[in-house]
Design an enzyme around this catalytic site. Structure first.
Site, PDB file in Angstrom:
ATOM      1  N   ASN A 167      37.559  -8.465   8.566  1.00 25.40           N
ATOM      2  CA  ASN A 167      38.236  -7.364   7.890  1.00 25.40           C
ATOM      3  C   ASN A 167      38.380  -6.201   8.877  1.00 25.40           C
ATOM      4  OD1 ASN A 167      39.016  -5.201   6.307  1.00 25.40           O
ATOM      5  ND2 ASN A 167      37.571  -5.643   4.647  1.00 25.40           N
TER       6      ASN A 167
ATOM      7  N   HIS B  31      46.302  -7.655   3.031  1.00 26.51           N
ATOM      8  CA  HIS B  31      45.107  -7.146   3.712  1.00 26.51           C
ATOM      9  C   HIS B  31      44.119  -8.298   3.822  1.00 26.51           C
ATOM     10  CE1 HIS B  31      41.649  -4.974   4.850  1.00 26.51           C
ATOM     11  NE2 HIS B  31      41.083  -4.953   3.664  1.00 26.51           N
TER      12      HIS B  31
ATOM     13  N   CYS C  24      41.191   0.745   3.770  1.00 23.83           N
ATOM     14  CA  CYS C  24      41.840  -0.555   4.006  1.00 23.83           C
ATOM     15  C   CYS C  24      43.297  -0.571   3.552  1.00 23.83           C
ATOM     16  CB  CYS C  24      41.056  -1.669   3.320  1.00 23.83           C
ATOM     17  SG  CYS C  24      39.395  -1.839   3.977  1.00 23.83           S
TER      18      CYS C  24
END
Ligand code: UT7
Length: 323
Positions: A280, A250, A114
């Site tokens: 996500n 993020h 990520c």
């Protein structure tokens, strides 16, 4: 003269299929309220059968090149941040290079889960500052829907697919924080936490595997590490939080996004939020948020932006840039 890596194009691609939270109620012991309350996610996009990480990345690149009025021939390097490349090798980046019809320059992937886009951006900055490339396409692209265990409600409701791209160009700056372009980067990892978030497949198992996450353990690390890396990057850039126009974090969980903004002393009005629509998307989430934030009219030329991300590894980092 100070060289700066300046954003001259941005673009994104989202698969057509949108899946609302309610869809998971049919097969899992979960519900829209839980997903929304715990994560902020309301829907996500899932790639079609024939869509891959590299095909989505190429579409995002075309949009970024189009905005800059340039073609792939004008680009020296392509970096794709991804943990879901189409194949074990070659890199997704070389597939993007082929799709764009680019026959010179070089292309490679960066894998920091990520945090991948922050790592890729930092690498692109280094290539530009060292004179190895004048224009670099930096992409975050993922098809996490292909590594979901659809029986695991604690993970499969959280992730989505998509791609975002920035086109960076070497430009002369003055060496102050008033310059456009990347002003600082801060990268970190701590492999002691490798078991908190991983895929249980790969070359060693002969399978693709599924994502496994101890979500609440990752959560515990997130706010503290994200605020620390953002502060380190702001110090290195010579800027303070009150100068920041946008945090582009993020997009994993609205509670992490809110907690980090609070720790940095910034109100949510200064945060670009897309988690409700994308879920996500791992390495794709920051460039997607930059592109959507730009399209919404939130991000404008001259704005001071802090991006920050954490993910599997653990790996985390931040980039300060002036748009
Ligand atoms: O992007 C890379 C980095 N990743 C992240 O940043 C993710 C970080 N973690 C998170 O975002 C959150 O930890 C989650 C959204 C994953 C989970 O939220 P939480 O508040 O930490 O919940 P939890 O994991 O502590 O679970 C609470 C309860 C559990 O039940 P018990 O043990 O209290 O009875 C879970 O079994 O919620 C249950 N649960 C669910 N319930 C309904 C877990 N998933 C679900 C679900 N629907 N989908």
């Amino acid at each position: 003269m100070t060289l700066r890596a300046v954003v001259i194009g941005v673009g994104h691609y989202l698969p057509e299929r949108v899946v609302p939270n309610a869809e998971f109620e049919k097969t899992l012991d979960t519900n829209d309220e839980w997903i929304k309350a715990r994560s902020g996610i309301e829907r996500r996009h899932f790639a079609a059968e024939d869509e891959t990480t590299s095909s989505m990345a190429a579409e995002a690149c075309k949009a970024a090149l189009n905005m800059a009025g340039l073609s792939a021939d004008d680009v020296d390097a392509i970096i794709v941040a991804t943990s879901t490349a189409d194949l074990t090798f070659p890199s997704a980046a070389t597939m993007v290079q082929a799709e764009l019809g680019m026959t010179k320059g070089f292309a490679f992937d960066v894998q920091a889960v990520c945090a991948g886009f922050v790592f890729a951006l930092s690498n692109a900055n280094a290539l530009i500052l060292s004179g190895q490339a004048k224009r670099v396409l930096v992409i975050g692209a993922e098809t996490f829907s292909k590594i979901m265990d659809w029986t695991d409600r604690s993970t499969c409701v959280l992730f989505g697919d998509g791609a975002g791209a920035l086109l960076l160009e070497a430009q002369e700056g003055t060496g102050t924080s008033e310059d456009r372009g990347i002003l600082s980067t801060d990268l970190n990892s701590d492999g002691r936490h490798k078991d908190l978030l991983y895929v249980d497949g790969g070359v060693s198992t002969g399978t693709t595997g599924y994502l496994r996450m101890q979500g609440n353990q990752v959560f515990r690390h997130a706010v503290e590490k994200l605020a620390a890396t953002a502060n380190t990057a702001m110090d290195a850039a010579g800027v303070t939080a009150d100068e920041v126009d946008w945090i582009v974090p993020h997009q994993a969980n609205i509670r992490i996004i809110q907690g980090t903004a609070k720790k940095l002393g910034l109100p949510m009005e200064n945060v670009v939020v897309t988690v409700q629509d994308h879920g996500n998307t791992s390495a794709a989430s920051i460039p997607l948020a930059l592109s959507v934030g730009h399209a919404r009219g939130q991000i404008k030329q001259g704005d001071l932006i802090v991006t920050e991300a954490i993910g599997g590894g653990l790996a985390w980092g931040a980039v300060v840039l002036r748009w």
